[in-house]
Design a protein around this motif. Structure first.
Motif, mmCIF file in Angstrom:
data_model
loop_
_atom_site.group_PDB
_atom_site.id
_atom_site.type_symbol
_atom_site.label_atom_id
_atom_site.label_comp_id
_atom_site.label_asym_id
_atom_site.label_seq_id
_atom_site.Cartn_x
_atom_site.Cartn_y
_atom_site.Cartn_z
ATOM 1 N N ASN A 230 68.418 -66.568 12.276
ATOM 2 C CA ASN A 230 67.434 -67.510 12.813
ATOM 3 C C ASN A 230 66.132 -66.800 13.169
ATOM 4 O O ASN A 230 65.038 -67.327 12.943
ATOM 5 N N PRO B 171 67.401 -74.038 10.322
ATOM 6 C CA PRO B 171 68.085 -74.683 9.198
ATOM 7 C C PRO B 171 69.598 -74.519 9.159
ATOM 8 O O PRO B 171 70.316 -75.432 8.725
ATOM 9 N N ASP B 172 70.139 -73.367 9.599
ATOM 10 C CA ASP B 172 71.583 -73.157 9.516
ATOM 11 C C ASP B 172 72.314 -73.444 10.827
ATOM 12 O O ASP B 172 73.523 -73.166 10.932
ATOM 13 N N ASP B 173 71.634 -73.992 11.820
ATOM 14 C CA ASP B 173 72.293 -74.260 13.098
ATOM 15 C C ASP B 173 73.342 -75.370 12.972
ATOM 16 O O ASP B 173 73.132 -76.381 12.307
ATOM 17 N N LEU C 58 63.721 -80.969 5.626
ATOM 18 C CA LEU C 58 64.444 -80.909 6.892
ATOM 19 C C LEU C 58 63.672 -81.529 8.059
ATOM 20 O O LEU C 58 64.179 -81.546 9.179
ATOM 21 N N THR D 62 69.210 -80.085 10.561
ATOM 22 C CA THR D 62 69.637 -78.819 9.978
ATOM 23 C C THR D 62 70.514 -79.119 8.761
ATOM 24 O O THR D 62 70.746 -80.284 8.422
#
Length: 502
Positions: free
Chosen positions: A313, A349-351, A393, A412
């Motif tokens: 992150n 984005p990957d949370d 997103l 996300t």
């Protein structure tokens, strides 16, 4: 010429209740302080008039009868700004309205093409001290609008945008206004009076979520030391204020300069003077001697941009891997009894729910004293916005009223906006729990921390226990959402058009 400069009433209580901290707007104070002395200048911070915006402005404008009114607004304050512009034109149709600040700088072309431009006569982009000074003189017949850099003005009903000026020479700027020309008063941090000091502008870091480079470029400009000390003398001796918030974008960017300022403060022997400051983790982690010197000079509270406990992150944010630096920075601050407020950002984005919980866990482990938590916000024209747009997103692209860090305007790869909003709130309650003042905080504020520990906290625990029995987590969350929605809704401005969407 009579000039009134106004800041917006909207607040973001991401640390404590919105009534607990009210700081003066430093931007309008600096601009007002640099307008030529033969003009009458007044400042209004509407943060001190949140419950009576229309009533107060009506009374004040009718009394002063200004020729020019300046409005300063961030993106999330823009809707309020336009409503106030309509009110002011209604109160005094001949008054000229100029808007400035980050939103006007970044979005001047969009604003010029939007319907609400009918309420605006001028825009100032970037630093406003010199452009506003010259604008006032031009309206008085002593300058030409077309010759003023960074000014946007109307010609035959259409905005003309003059070229941007170069960054200002800070050594030539006069002190900000802190006298009776400031019509609103009562600025405080909990139970202490507070003023704002600026010792530099800009930052050379590469954070992708930051809009600062659109104001100053990726530059760093310090004020001369003599000017910094003159500003402090004004705060300490004339205003008799003992708490100072240093508003620099990154005060500690150059440690040698920080040491020089601290040595000068110590030599001046200000008794009981306390500072709050913003700093980056890497510098605070690598320069223990600087931290020690800051503590000796009276720095009591530090905001650290920790952002996340995830190296992935942090890379997305352009911060680099500062996980270890965050831990060491907190340790250095605590070693010299400096309170740490850690900034956390969620919604990368990957949370997912697990990574959000992990970041709160990381924050708890490193022992920072209080959390400043926000959801990743795609501010206009930032690198982060472009990246999120490319991946589809961003779920709220244009309603800037919710661009204050409290609302999920993004999704996300694992959570939609609603789920992100809930996990942001829920995991904080579960992991961080009820706030307990640390030893440095208790030492700095025995009265208000005691009130919290022995009055407010027990009462709130009983209240929320009852709410949980009746409504559960989701019910409690919905109550919080309703409170957030009402926070910056000003009923006496409700009759004016909503122009928050561009």
């Amino acid at each position: 010429m009579k000039v009134i400069l106004i800041s917006m009433p909207d607040v973001v209580p991401v640390v404590i209740h919105e009534a607990a901290v009210h700081m003066p707007n430093h931007g309008i104070a600096c601009i007002g302080g640099n307008i030529d002395d033969d003009h009458e200048v007044y400042l209004i911070d509407l943060i001190r008039k949140r419950r009576s915006v229309r009533k107060y402005l009506t009374k004040t404008v009718k009394r002063i009868k200004p020729d020019l009114i300046g409005l300063s607004a961030m993106a999330w304050q823009y809707d309020t700004c336009i409503r106030i512009a309509q009110l002011l034109k209604e109160l005094q149709p001949q008054v000229k309205i100029v808007i400035g600040g980050y939103h006007a700088t970044l979005m001047h072309e969009e604003i010029a093409a939007a319907p609400e431009s009918k309420w605006i006569d001028f825009m100032i982009r970037g630093e406003g001290e010199e452009s506003c000074r010259r604008l006032v003189n031009a309206l008085a017949g002593r300058d030409q609008l077309a010759a003023i850099p960074s000014l946007s003005y109307k010609q035959n009903g259409t905005f003309v945008h003059n070229e941007r000026s170069e960054n200002l020479d800070l050594s030539r700027l006069r002190l900000p206004i802190r006298d009776k020309r400031r019509l609103t008063w009562g600025y405080h941090m909990i139970n202490s009076k507070i003023e704002i000091l600026e010792t530099s502008r800009g930052c050379t870091r590469a954070c992708t979520f930051c809009s600062m480079k659109h104001m100053y470029g990726r530059t760093f400009r310090p004020y001369p030391l003599e000017r910094v000390l003159a500003d402090l003398d004004d705060i300490y001796y004339r205003c008799k204020v003992r708490w100072v918030f240093v508003s620099d974008d990154n005060f500690v960017l150059y440690p040698d300069r920080v040491m020089e300022i601290c040595d000068a403060i110590i030599a001046r022997n200000y008794r009981g003077l306390n500072f709050c400051v913003q700093a980056d983790c890497i510098t605070m982690a690598k320069n223990e001697k600087m931290v020690e010197k800051m503590a000796a000079a009276g720095f009591r509270s530090v905001f650290l941009g920790i952002e996340s406990g995830s190296a992935k992150n942090l890379a997305v944010a352009g911060k680099g891997d500062i996980v270890d630096a965050s831990r060491q920075a907190v340790e250095n601050c605590h070693k010299f009894e400096m309170m740490v407020i850690g900034g956390l950002v969620f919604g990368f984005p990957d949370d997912d729910a697990d990574s959000i919980r992990d970041t709160y866990d990381f924050f708890k482990r490193i022992g920072a004293d209080a959390a400043y938590c926000q959801i990743l916000t795609p501010y206009p024209k930032t690198g982060m916005r472009e990246q999120l747009l490319s991946e589809d997103l961003i779920t709220n692209k244009n309603d800037y009223k919710k661009y204050n860090g409290m609302w999920a305007n993004v999704r996300t790869r694992h959570l939609d906006s609603e789920a992100l909003q809930y996990q942001f709130w829920y995991q904080r309650q579960v992991v961080l729990g009820w706030w307990s003042p640390s030893a440095p905080m208790t030492k700095q504020g025995r009265l208000w921390t005691s009130i919290w520990r022995f009055i407010f906290k027990p009462f709130l625990k009983l209240r929320f226990r009852r709410i949980m029995r009746q409504h559960g987590w989701q019910g409690r969350y919905q109550m919080e959402v309703r409170r957030w929605e009402q926070m910056n809704t000003f009923q006496d401005l409700a009759g004016y058009e909503d122009h928050a969407v561009l």
